[in-house]
Write a protein that holds these residues in place. Structure first.
Motif, short mmCIF file in Angstrom:
data_model
loop_
_atom_site.label_atom_id
_atom_site.label_comp_id
_atom_site.label_asym_id
_atom_site.label_seq_id
_atom_site.Cartn_x
_atom_site.Cartn_y
_atom_site.Cartn_z
N ARG A 86 0.84 -1.14 -0.12
CA ARG A 86 0.06 -0.13 0.01
C ARG A 86 0.87 1.23 0.03
O ARG A 86 0.41 2.19 -0.31
N VAL A 87 1.90 1.22 0.18
CA VAL A 87 2.86 2.24 0.47
C VAL A 87 3.96 2.21 -0.91
O VAL A 87 4.90 2.93 -0.98
N ASN A 88 3.71 1.39 -1.75
CA ASN A 88 4.60 1.15 -3.06
C ASN A 88 4.92 2.62 -3.79
O ASN A 88 4.03 3.30 -4.04
N GLY A 89 6.04 3.04 -3.74
CA GLY A 89 6.44 4.35 -4.56
C GLY A 89 6.51 5.41 -3.51
O GLY A 89 7.07 6.67 -3.93
N ARG A 90 6.22 5.05 -2.13
CA ARG A 90 6.43 6.22 -1.33
C ARG A 90 7.91 6.07 -0.69
O ARG A 90 8.35 5.11 -0.67
N LEU A 91 8.24 7.21 0.10
CA LEU A 91 9.63 7.33 0.81
C LEU A 91 9.55 6.57 1.89
O LEU A 91 8.63 7.30 3.01
N GLU A 92 10.15 5.56 2.31
CA GLU A 92 10.03 4.90 3.71
C GLU A 92 11.56 4.65 4.31
O GLU A 92 12.40 4.78 3.77
#
Length: 264
Positions: free
Chosen positions: A204-210
């Motif tokens: 669900r956070v694919n492509g976000r800065l983590e």
């Protein structure tokens, strides 16, 4: 497959790419959820219109093309420019398109994911050879450069940009293909979130800065001899596997450090 080989057919769709090859003009057409290559036996001297992002009807002869080195693919052989009928012209100014939230690009319609170009705006969070990651307040996406239009200057982390491209869905995330970019200025990157532990939640956070706190199990340097081009860190978080990858100068910098297995 093959039942319509050598048959003259009419195809409706959106042209997503247009370029010349030694065999003539090559068009990439998106029809519903499928992509099709159409070929026209013309040269730049024929001055074809700019059809990218146009809704069209194309008449041609269908063929399944098979070669020893490539999987079978479907192509449409179009006799002339006259066989391409534009039913929806492309926008005159792509960067004037309405801005879309990245999270909205996962929305499906009767034609699948948005068949036409969309415009997004956000902050660059990662840069690769073929494209970059962009994040806005709603989510993140990977953006791939348009063929033949890779910019000479690289984008920088934290750069604010507006971009137009054709969205597709890959492994639960959003990818924009054939992207064109306008830089808006440099700013701080978004605050990273903590990477969820489960694969389903991480999707669900694919492509976000983590960010993640993990224990190092193994370091793999590529190539093993010569200048470092890539480093893979194999990690675990409470038994859950995680791989971190660095490229280019960042990989070379990390290769000079001692990273013993078991490090956190």
């Amino acid at each position: 497959p093959g039942l319509e080989d050598a048959t003259r057919i009419l195809v409706r769709g959106v042209i997503q790419a247009q370029r010349f090859t030694p065999k003539g003009l090559r068009l990439t057409l998106k029809e519903n959820l499928a992509r099709l290559v159409a070929r026209l036996p013309i040269t730049p001297a024929d001055h074809p219109p700019e059809w990218v992002d146009a809704g069209v009807r194309i008449t041609g002869v269908l063929a399944h093309v098979m070669t020893p080195s490539h999987p079978a693919r479907v192509e449409l052989f179009v006799p002339s420019i006259a066989a391409v009928q534009v039913v929806q012209p492309p926008p005159a100014h792509p960067f004037h398109l309405p801005r879309q939230r990245i999270s909205a690009l996962l929305r499906y319609t009767a034609w699948g994911v948005f068949p036409h170009r969309v415009r997004v705006q956000g902050v660059v969070t990662a840069v690769g050879e073929s494209g970059f990651a962009l994040q806005d307040a709603t989510g993140g996406a990977w953006l791939q450069w348009a063929a033949g239009r890779i910019p000479a200057g690289r984008l920088r982390l934290g750069e604010r940009v507006t971009a137009v491209g054709f969205p597709t869905v890959s492994e639960g995330g959003v990818v924009l293909d054939d992207v064109l970019v306008q830089a808006l200025g440099l700013g701080p990157p978004p605050r990273p979130g903590r990477l969820p532990r489960t694969a389903a939640a991480a999707q669900r956070v694919n492509g976000r800065l983590e960010f993640a706190v993990a224990r190092l199990r193994q370091v793999v340097i590529t190539p093993p001899d010569g200048p470092t081009q890539e480093i893979s860190l194999y990690l675990s978080r409470g038994g859950a596997p995680l791989q971190a990858v660095l490229y280019g100068s960042e990989a070379a910098r990390l290769a000079s450090r001692h990273l013993p297995p078991g490090s956190v």
